[in-house]
Design a protein around this motif. Structure first.
Motif, PDB file in Angstrom:
ATOM      1  N   LEU A  53      -0.135  -6.363  -2.514  1.00  0.00           N
ATOM      2  CA  LEU A  53      -1.498  -6.215  -2.006  1.00  0.00           C
ATOM      3  C   LEU A  53      -1.964  -4.924  -3.105  1.00  0.00           C
ATOM      4  CD1 LEU A  53      -1.047  -5.207   2.155  1.00  0.00           C
ATOM      5  CD2 LEU A  53      -1.874  -7.430   1.137  1.00  0.00           C
ATOM      6  N   VAL A  54      -3.201  -5.016  -2.528  1.00  0.00           N
ATOM      7  CA  VAL A  54      -4.147  -4.008  -3.919  1.00  0.00           C
ATOM      8  C   VAL A  54      -5.399  -3.877  -3.146  1.00  0.00           C
ATOM      9  CG1 VAL A  54      -2.949  -4.646  -6.181  1.00  0.00           C
ATOM     10  CG2 VAL A  54      -5.027  -5.651  -5.082  1.00  0.00           C
ATOM     11  N   LYS A  55      -5.528  -2.458  -3.644  1.00  0.00           N
ATOM     12  CA  LYS A  55      -7.109  -1.869  -2.762  1.00  0.00           C
ATOM     13  C   LYS A  55      -7.770  -2.314  -3.925  1.00  0.00           C
ATOM     14  CE  LYS A  55      -9.871   0.520  -0.539  1.00  0.00           C
ATOM     15  NZ  LYS A  55     -11.027   0.316  -0.530  1.00  0.00           N
ATOM     16  N   ASP A  56      -8.737  -2.792  -3.744  1.00  0.00           N
ATOM     17  CA  ASP A  56     -10.241  -2.891  -4.810  1.00  0.00           C
ATOM     18  C   ASP A  56     -10.945  -2.411  -5.159  1.00  0.00           C
ATOM     19  OD1 ASP A  56     -12.226  -4.317  -6.909  1.00  0.00           O
ATOM     20  OD2 ASP A  56     -10.689  -5.774  -6.893  1.00  0.00           O
ATOM     21  N   VAL A  62      -7.041   0.758  -7.324  1.00  0.00           N
ATOM     22  CA  VAL A  62      -7.144   2.797  -6.989  1.00  0.00           C
ATOM     23  C   VAL A  62      -5.431   2.788  -6.075  1.00  0.00           C
ATOM     24  CG1 VAL A  62      -8.967   2.760  -7.188  1.00  0.00           C
ATOM     25  CG2 VAL A  62      -8.920   2.459  -4.604  1.00  0.00           C
ATOM     26  N   GLY A  63      -5.498   1.304  -5.731  1.00  0.00           N
ATOM     27  CA  GLY A  63      -3.981   1.537  -4.945  1.00  0.00           C
ATOM     28  C   GLY A  63      -3.423   0.283  -4.458  1.00  0.00           C
ATOM     29  N   MET A  64      -1.409   0.262  -4.570  1.00  0.00           N
ATOM     30  CA  MET A  64      -0.656  -0.889  -4.041  1.00  0.00           C
ATOM     31  C   MET A  64       0.151  -0.946  -3.030  1.00  0.00           C
ATOM     32  SD  MET A  64       1.512  -0.635  -7.500  1.00  0.00           S
ATOM     33  CE  MET A  64       2.898  -1.923  -6.733  1.00  0.00           C
ATOM     34  N   LEU A  65       0.997  -1.835  -2.509  1.00  0.00           N
ATOM     35  CA  LEU A  65       1.616  -2.051  -1.586  1.00  0.00           C
ATOM     36  C   LEU A  65       2.791  -2.822  -2.268  1.00  0.00           C
ATOM     37  CD1 LEU A  65       2.094  -0.817   1.916  1.00  0.00           C
ATOM     38  CD2 LEU A  65       2.998  -3.229   1.085  1.00  0.00           C
ATOM     39  N   LEU A  66       3.816  -3.026  -2.569  1.00  0.00           N
ATOM     40  CA  LEU A  66       4.867  -3.983  -2.818  1.00  0.00           C
ATOM     41  C   LEU A  66       5.577  -3.832  -1.771  1.00  0.00           C
ATOM     42  CD1 LEU A  66       5.633  -6.132  -4.481  1.00  0.00           C
ATOM     43  CD2 LEU A  66       6.254  -4.904  -5.834  1.00  0.00           C
ATOM     44  N   GLY A  67       5.722  -5.201  -0.675  1.00  0.00           N
ATOM     45  CA  GLY A  67       6.959  -4.914  -0.001  1.00  0.00           C
ATOM     46  C   GLY A  67       7.756  -6.927   0.077  1.00  0.00           C
ATOM     47  N   PHE A  78      15.793 -11.469   8.366  1.00  0.00           N
ATOM     48  CA  PHE A  78      15.386 -10.629   8.144  1.00  0.00           C
ATOM     49  C   PHE A  78      15.216  -9.014   8.354  1.00  0.00           C
ATOM     50  CE2 PHE A  78      12.903 -14.870   6.734  1.00  0.00           C
ATOM     51  CZ  PHE A  78      13.370 -15.060   5.423  1.00  0.00           C
ATOM     52  N   VAL A  79      15.607  -7.935   7.407  1.00  0.00           N
ATOM     53  CA  VAL A  79      14.999  -7.304   6.993  1.00  0.00           C
ATOM     54  C   VAL A  79      13.974  -7.032   6.648  1.00  0.00           C
ATOM     55  CG1 VAL A  79      15.413  -4.395   6.763  1.00  0.00           C
ATOM     56  CG2 VAL A  79      17.212  -5.822   7.670  1.00  0.00           C
ATOM     57  N   ALA A  80      12.585  -6.084   6.517  1.00  0.00           N
ATOM     58  CA  ALA A  80      11.111  -5.925   5.342  1.00  0.00           C
ATOM     59  C   ALA A  80      11.616  -4.207   5.001  1.00  0.00           C
ATOM     60  CB  ALA A  80       9.942  -6.284   6.777  1.00  0.00           C
ATOM     61  N   SER A  81      10.627  -4.528   4.092  1.00  0.00           N
ATOM     62  CA  SER A  81      10.969  -2.574   3.258  1.00  0.00           C
ATOM     63  C   SER A  81       9.528  -2.997   2.516  1.00  0.00           C
ATOM     64  CB  SER A  81      12.459  -2.783   3.234  1.00  0.00           C
ATOM     65  OG  SER A  81      12.356  -1.268   2.339  1.00  0.00           O
ATOM     66  N   GLU A  82       9.099  -2.095   2.852  1.00  0.00           N
ATOM     67  CA  GLU A  82       8.056  -1.390   1.281  1.00  0.00           C
ATOM     68  C   GLU A  82       8.683  -0.866   0.438  1.00  0.00           C
ATOM     69  OE1 GLU A  82       7.036   1.597   0.878  1.00  0.00           O
ATOM     70  OE2 GLU A  82       8.750   2.479   1.997  1.00  0.00           O
ATOM     71  N   GLN A  83       8.373  -1.285  -0.946  1.00  0.00           N
ATOM     72  CA  GLN A  83       9.091  -1.206  -2.136  1.00  0.00           C
ATOM     73  C   GLN A  83       8.451   0.482  -2.980  1.00  0.00           C
ATOM     74  OE1 GLN A  83      10.228  -4.594  -4.827  1.00  0.00           O
ATOM     75  NE2 GLN A  83      12.030  -3.306  -5.542  1.00  0.00           N
ATOM     76  N   PHE A  84       7.100  -0.919  -3.257  1.00  0.00           N
ATOM     77  CA  PHE A  84       6.789   0.636  -4.143  1.00  0.00           C
ATOM     78  C   PHE A  84       5.395   0.716  -3.031  1.00  0.00           C
ATOM     79  CE2 PHE A  84       3.965   2.438  -7.214  1.00  0.00           C
ATOM     80  CZ  PHE A  84       4.725   3.538  -7.826  1.00  0.00           C
ATOM     81  N   LEU A  99      -0.938  -1.021   5.613  1.00  0.00           N
ATOM     82  CA  LEU A  99       0.568  -0.710   6.163  1.00  0.00           C
ATOM     83  C   LEU A  99       0.303  -1.318   6.778  1.00  0.00           C
ATOM     84  CD1 LEU A  99       1.728   2.942   5.414  1.00  0.00           C
ATOM     85  CD2 LEU A  99       3.277   1.662   4.804  1.00  0.00           C
ATOM     86  N   ASP A 100      -0.084  -1.238   7.507  1.00  0.00           N
ATOM     87  CA  ASP A 100      -0.962  -2.068   9.010  1.00  0.00           C
ATOM     88  C   ASP A 100      -0.725  -3.285   9.160  1.00  0.00           C
ATOM     89  OD1 ASP A 100      -1.038  -0.360  10.800  1.00  0.00           O
ATOM     90  OD2 ASP A 100      -3.295  -0.499  10.661  1.00  0.00           O
ATOM     91  N   ARG A 101      -1.078  -4.422   7.575  1.00  0.00           N
ATOM     92  CA  ARG A 101      -1.414  -5.878   6.884  1.00  0.00           C
ATOM     93  C   ARG A 101       0.608  -5.491   6.210  1.00  0.00           C
ATOM     94  NH1 ARG A 101      -6.062  -7.478   3.362  1.00  0.00           N
ATOM     95  NH2 ARG A 101      -4.731  -8.706   3.169  1.00  0.00           N
ATOM     96  N   PHE A 102       0.684  -5.116   5.974  1.00  0.00           N
ATOM     97  CA  PHE A 102       2.775  -5.327   5.614  1.00  0.00           C
ATOM     98  C   PHE A 102       3.048  -5.395   6.784  1.00  0.00           C
ATOM     99  CE2 PHE A 102       6.699  -3.119   5.005  1.00  0.00           C
ATOM    100  CZ  PHE A 102       7.523  -4.089   4.658  1.00  0.00           C
ATOM    101  N   ILE A 103       2.777  -4.798   8.106  1.00  0.00           N
ATOM    102  CA  ILE A 103       3.598  -4.505   9.617  1.00  0.00           C
ATOM    103  C   ILE A 103       3.438  -6.348   9.535  1.00  0.00           C
ATOM    104  CG2 ILE A 103       3.455  -3.915  11.863  1.00  0.00           C
ATOM    105  CD1 ILE A 103       3.643  -1.316  10.656  1.00  0.00           C
TER     106      ILE A 103
END
Length: 151
Positions: A53-56, A62-67, A78-84, A99-103
Motif C-alpha cells: 500500500l502507498v499513501k498518495d 508520503v507513506g507505504m506499508l509492505l506486508g 499462514f502467518v501475516a507480517s508487516e515488513q516495512f 494497518l487496518d487495511r493490512f489486517i
C-alpha cells in the motif's frame, strides 16, 4: 488516498524506504542495494501473497506499508507480517487506516492464523508506534527483536 502500489510507484517508494531507513538507529547501518530493493518491490506489486500500500497525496507518495503472508511453521496455515511501514511525519494520522487495511487483507485468507506487527526500528526508538499498537490492536506483545549486523 491509500491505494495499492503499482509499478510506476517504485522509484518514489525507494526514496521513502531510504527516508525511513535513515530515521532508524538500527536499519540505517546497512547500505541498501537499489537493484535488490527494486526487484523486491516489483515482486510485491505482483504477488497475491504480499500487500503493498502507498499513501498518495495529490500525486506525491508520503507513506507505504509492505506486508506478506508466509506458511506457519507451528501450524497449518499462514502467518501475516508487516515488513516495512513508514509514513512521513506530517501524514501519520493515516497509519492506523493502513494497518487496518493490512489486517483486513490478512484475515481475508481463511488460512491465516496469526498476524505480527513489528517495531524493529524507527524514529523515537519505536515508542510512538508501540503506544499505537497497545492502544489500537487486540493482541499480546511477544518478545523483542535484535539486529546483529555483519561488519
Amino acid at each position: 488516498m491509500i491505494r495499492h502500489a503499482c509499478m510506476a510507484d517504485i522509484e518514489a517508494v525507494i526514496e521513502l524506504c531510504k527516508e525511513g531507513r535513515d530515521t532508524s538507529a538500527t536499519l540505517g547501518v546497512i547500505d541498501g542495494c537499489r537493484e535488490t530493493i527494486t526487484a523486491n518491490l516489483k515482486s510485491a506489486v505482483l504477488s497475491p501473497y504480499q500487500l503493498f500500500l502507498v499513501k498518495d497525496v495529490e500525486g506525491k507518495l508520503v507513506g507505504m506499508l509492505l506486508g506478506f503472508l508466509a506458511p506457519g511453521w507451528w501450524h497449518q496455515g499462514f502467518v501475516a507480517s508487516e515488513q516495512f511501514f513508514y509514513i512521513q511525519p506530517g501524514f501519520r494520522g493515516d497509519g492506523v487506516r493502513m494497518l487496518d487495511r493490512f489486517i483486513e487483507w490478512a484475515w481475508g485468507f481463511p488460512e491465516t492464523k496469526q498476524i505480527f506487527l513489528s517495531i524493529s526500528y524507527g524514529g523515537e526508538e519505536g515508542r510512538r508506534t508501540e503506544k499505537l499498537y497497545d492502544r489500537r490492536f487486540p493482541g499480546a506483545r511477544v518478545g523483542a527483536s535484535y539486529s546483529i549486523v555483519k561488519e
